[in-house]
Write an enzyme that holds these catalytic residues in place. Sequence first.
Site, PDB file in Angstrom:
ATOM      1  N   ASP A  64       0.927  -1.413   0.052  1.00 42.37           N
ATOM      2  CA  ASP A  64       0.006   0.140   0.162  1.00 42.37           C
ATOM      3  C   ASP A  64       0.830   1.353  -0.045  1.00 42.37           C
ATOM      4  O   ASP A  64       1.939   1.255   0.266  1.00 42.37           O
ATOM      5  CB  ASP A  64      -0.973   0.021   1.236  1.00 42.37           C
ATOM      6  CG  ASP A  64      -0.262  -0.607   2.649  1.00 42.37           C
ATOM      7  OD1 ASP A  64       0.889  -0.435   2.856  1.00 42.37           O
ATOM      8  OD2 ASP A  64      -0.929  -1.061   3.207  1.00 42.37           O
ATOM      9  N   ASN A 133      -8.539  -3.351  14.043  1.00 40.38           N
ATOM     10  CA  ASN A 133      -9.674  -3.648  13.785  1.00 40.38           C
ATOM     11  C   ASN A 133     -10.125  -4.762  12.591  1.00 40.38           C
ATOM     12  O   ASN A 133     -11.094  -4.972  12.199  1.00 40.38           O
ATOM     13  CB  ASN A 133     -10.749  -2.420  13.045  1.00 40.38           C
ATOM     14  CG  ASN A 133      -9.781  -2.067  11.950  1.00 40.38           C
ATOM     15  OD1 ASN A 133      -8.950  -2.447  11.399  1.00 40.38           O
ATOM     16  ND2 ASN A 133     -10.502  -0.971  11.349  1.00 40.38           N
ATOM     17  N   HIS A 135      -8.327  -5.054   9.851  1.00 40.52           N
ATOM     18  CA  HIS A 135      -7.855  -4.742   8.451  1.00 40.52           C
ATOM     19  C   HIS A 135      -6.445  -5.326   7.909  1.00 40.52           C
ATOM     20  O   HIS A 135      -5.632  -5.765   8.760  1.00 40.52           O
ATOM     21  CB  HIS A 135      -7.557  -3.037   8.407  1.00 40.52           C
ATOM     22  CG  HIS A 135      -6.568  -2.791   8.948  1.00 40.52           C
ATOM     23  ND1 HIS A 135      -6.667  -1.350   9.894  1.00 40.52           N
ATOM     24  CD2 HIS A 135      -5.240  -2.707   8.571  1.00 40.52           C
ATOM     25  CE1 HIS A 135      -5.405  -0.969  10.119  1.00 40.52           C
ATOM     26  NE2 HIS A 135      -4.440  -1.616   9.515  1.00 40.52           N
ATOM     27  N   GLU A 140     -10.222  -1.968   5.073  1.00 43.03           N
ATOM     28  CA  GLU A 140     -11.000  -1.709   6.201  1.00 43.03           C
ATOM     29  C   GLU A 140     -12.040  -2.598   6.083  1.00 43.03           C
ATOM     30  O   GLU A 140     -12.775  -3.325   5.270  1.00 43.03           O
ATOM     31  CB  GLU A 140     -11.496  -0.113   6.255  1.00 43.03           C
ATOM     32  CG  GLU A 140     -10.261   0.731   6.352  1.00 43.03           C
ATOM     33  CD  GLU A 140      -9.403   0.819   7.700  1.00 43.03           C
ATOM     34  OE1 GLU A 140      -9.661  -0.005   8.626  1.00 43.03           O
ATOM     35  OE2 GLU A 140      -8.617   1.710   7.745  1.00 43.03           O
TER      36      GLU A 140
END
Length: 249
Positions: A64, A133, A135, A140
């Site tokens: 990314d 979370n 991800h 996400e």
Amino acid sequence: MQLVVVQGRQELGAAAAKVIAEQVRANPRSVLGIATGASPLPVYAQLAADSGTDYRQTTCFALDEYVGLAAPHPQSYGQFVRDHVSGPLGIAPERIHVPDGLAEDLEDACALFEQEIEAAGGVDLQVLGIGRNGHLAFNEPGSAVGSRTRVVPLSADTRRANARFFPNPSSVPTHAVTQGLGTILAARHLLLLASGPEKASAVERAVNGSVTTDCPASVIQLHPHVTVIADEQAADSLGRVEAMVPTLH
């Protein structure tokens, strides 16, 4: 899925570096997927200290990049890869591929990145971290299982977690270019790393929970060849250990 639990970050680095080094020794022209952020830092440090493996023919694809940042910005992932991977391992710049967060046409840049992975023959070994979370890369919760490289908004939780790397919270970019879950799942071997108690819940959901878009990392359960290396704190909720990996020699 192979689960490896180690004592701490240094041991995690050695265990993961051994997996990567073995891949490259078996195939010097391996294509590696490179994770960024804090989790893989001890891994790359171990690889740089290993004089017995030659990475000069290796090709790397970063997971990314922030939209709006590029090297030499110190928090760009392009600069991260140069500082911690390509420079220390002696990999030529033309063998390093990072999503273009500054492209005038980001959609075209994402399509080109996918084409570059395909032209390289696909990723042999993909290194991954995991967010609090759940991800995976910057996918996400809610990301589609078949998603490919694209621009995504970053959640408030992810931006808060990454704020420690920036001068202030408002400096954290709001969007990123990320490989999609479908792109990640196309790699031949997934190597997921996790350390610290704040990752324990996400690791448990990814390894033992239902496969759900609420926890993007749970898609690793759909892959035929996965190695999860976690320290004791990150693995605290798992309650099982399948294997231990010796330190890198």
